[in-house]
Scaffold this motif. Structure first.
Motif, PDB file in Angstrom:
ATOM      1  N   UNK A  64       0.855  -1.186   0.000  1.00 11.85           N
ATOM      2  CA  UNK A  64       0.000   0.000   0.000  1.00 11.85           C
ATOM      3  C   UNK A  64       0.886   1.230   0.000  1.00 11.85           C
ATOM      4  N   UNK A  65       0.866   1.967  -1.116  1.00 11.06           N
ATOM      5  CA  UNK A  65       1.697   3.154  -1.249  1.00 11.06           C
ATOM      6  C   UNK A  65       0.923   4.436  -1.037  1.00 11.06           C
ATOM      7  N   UNK A 125      -1.833   1.392  -4.811  1.00 11.61           N
ATOM      8  CA  UNK A 125      -1.648   0.102  -4.166  1.00 11.61           C
ATOM      9  C   UNK A 125      -1.208  -0.914  -5.207  1.00 11.61           C
ATOM     10  N   UNK A 126      -0.485  -1.960  -4.753  1.00 11.99           N
ATOM     11  CA  UNK A 126       0.079  -2.951  -5.667  1.00 11.99           C
ATOM     12  C   UNK A 126      -0.467  -4.334  -5.310  1.00 11.99           C
ATOM     13  N   UNK A 166      -4.431   2.972  -8.948  1.00 13.48           N
ATOM     14  CA  UNK A 166      -4.150   4.387  -8.748  1.00 13.48           C
ATOM     15  C   UNK A 166      -5.178   5.018  -7.815  1.00 13.48           C
ATOM     16  N   UNK A 167      -4.686   5.859  -6.882  1.00 10.80           N
ATOM     17  CA  UNK A 167      -5.550   6.546  -5.928  1.00 10.80           C
ATOM     18  C   UNK A 167      -5.707   8.022  -6.305  1.00 10.80           C
ATOM     19  N   UNK A 168      -6.592   8.700  -5.598  1.00 12.80           N
ATOM     20  CA  UNK A 168      -6.779  10.135  -5.814  1.00 12.80           C
ATOM     21  C   UNK A 168      -5.873  10.967  -4.902  1.00 12.80           C
ATOM     22  N   UNK A 211      -7.920  12.397  -9.625  1.00 17.09           N
ATOM     23  CA  UNK A 211      -6.473  12.434  -9.849  1.00 17.09           C
ATOM     24  C   UNK A 211      -5.929  11.073 -10.260  1.00 17.09           C
ATOM     25  N   UNK A 212      -6.490  10.001  -9.689  1.00 16.17           N
ATOM     26  CA  UNK A 212      -6.022   8.658 -10.005  1.00 16.17           C
ATOM     27  C   UNK A 212      -6.213   8.319 -11.474  1.00 16.17           C
TER      28      UNK A 212
END
Length: 229
Positions: free
Chosen positions: A6-7, A11-12, A24-26, A49-50
């Motif tokens: 979790x970045x 997340x991967x 991809x997150x916001x 944004x993601x």
């Protein structure tokens, strides 16, 4: 799918095929509610944004693949904000490589005694260690070699790839009358080959029209406005 990391901005997940899926997150990096591509903390959340970052990443990775530049990109699903990538190993605990065309951000803060704000730079390549506790310290070619993170031959390849990819992105933005001030990349090994990994989005660069900074969502719109999605 198995969640493996979790970045800050994505997340991967590990896929049954052995490839990985980036979600991809916001969230974007910054401080005090202001976006900063060089920051190592999440500064704010921007709705959309993601997906915007993924659209731009898809565009640039496919452009690079067409030019036979090595990357980990396989495909992307914009609706689900996901990107499938090949497995890659990072250097040490991870490196960030910045290609700088103007003196701004952390470069200006460190070297402001010798440069003026916005002073042109000749595709200056700077490598930093991914280390939040130590504020991502810059590291030299000699230190990378001595610490066993990157050989001098690998550093040469890394620098050449950074300037090559930076030039491709810079040219694509210039076609839209946008100037690239700096851009941050991540690299890894796919087998024995050094390849670009992670993403290429508005969250990884500073870009301007004239003296006006272009926010990540607007940058995606301006770059892709004539391209069918």
């Amino acid at each position: 799918m198995k969640l493996v990391y979790q970045g800050k901005t994505k997340d991967v997940y590990e896929l049954p095929t052995g490839n990985f899926l980036l979600k991809f997150k916001d969230d974007v990096t910054g401080e005090d509610g202001k976006f900063d591509p060089g920051a190592n903390t999440v500064g704010l959340t921007i709705e959309g944004a993601g997906q915007a970052g993924l659209r731009l990443t898809k565009f640039f990775f496919e452009l690079l693949n067409d030019k036979d530049v090595p990357t980990h990109y396989v495909n992307a699903n914009i609706e689900e904000s996901t990107m499938e990538v090949k497995p890659a190993t990072v250097f040490g605990s991870g490196l960030e490589v910045i290609c700088r065309y103007r003196a701004v951000g952390s470069f200006l803060r460190r070297y402001g005694k010798y440069v003026e704000n916005g002073q042109p730079l000749d595709a200056f390549v700077e490598v930093t260690l991914k280390d939040d506790d130590r504020q991502d310290p810059p590291i030299s070619e000699d230190a990378l070699d001595m610490l066993g993170i990157l050989t001098k031959e690998e550093y040469k390849s890394l620098k050449e790839l950074t300037q090559q990819i930076g030039s491709i992105v810079k040219e694509a933005l210039a076609d839209k009358c946008i100037e690239l001030y700096d851009i941050k990349f991540e690299f890894g090994r796919i087998g024995e080959q050094i390849a670009l990994i992670d993403e290429i989005s508005g969250g990884n660069m500073r870009a301007y029209k004239g003296d006006r900074y272009i926010e990540p969502l607007e940058l995606e719109r301006l770059v892709l406005e004539d391209i069918s999605k």
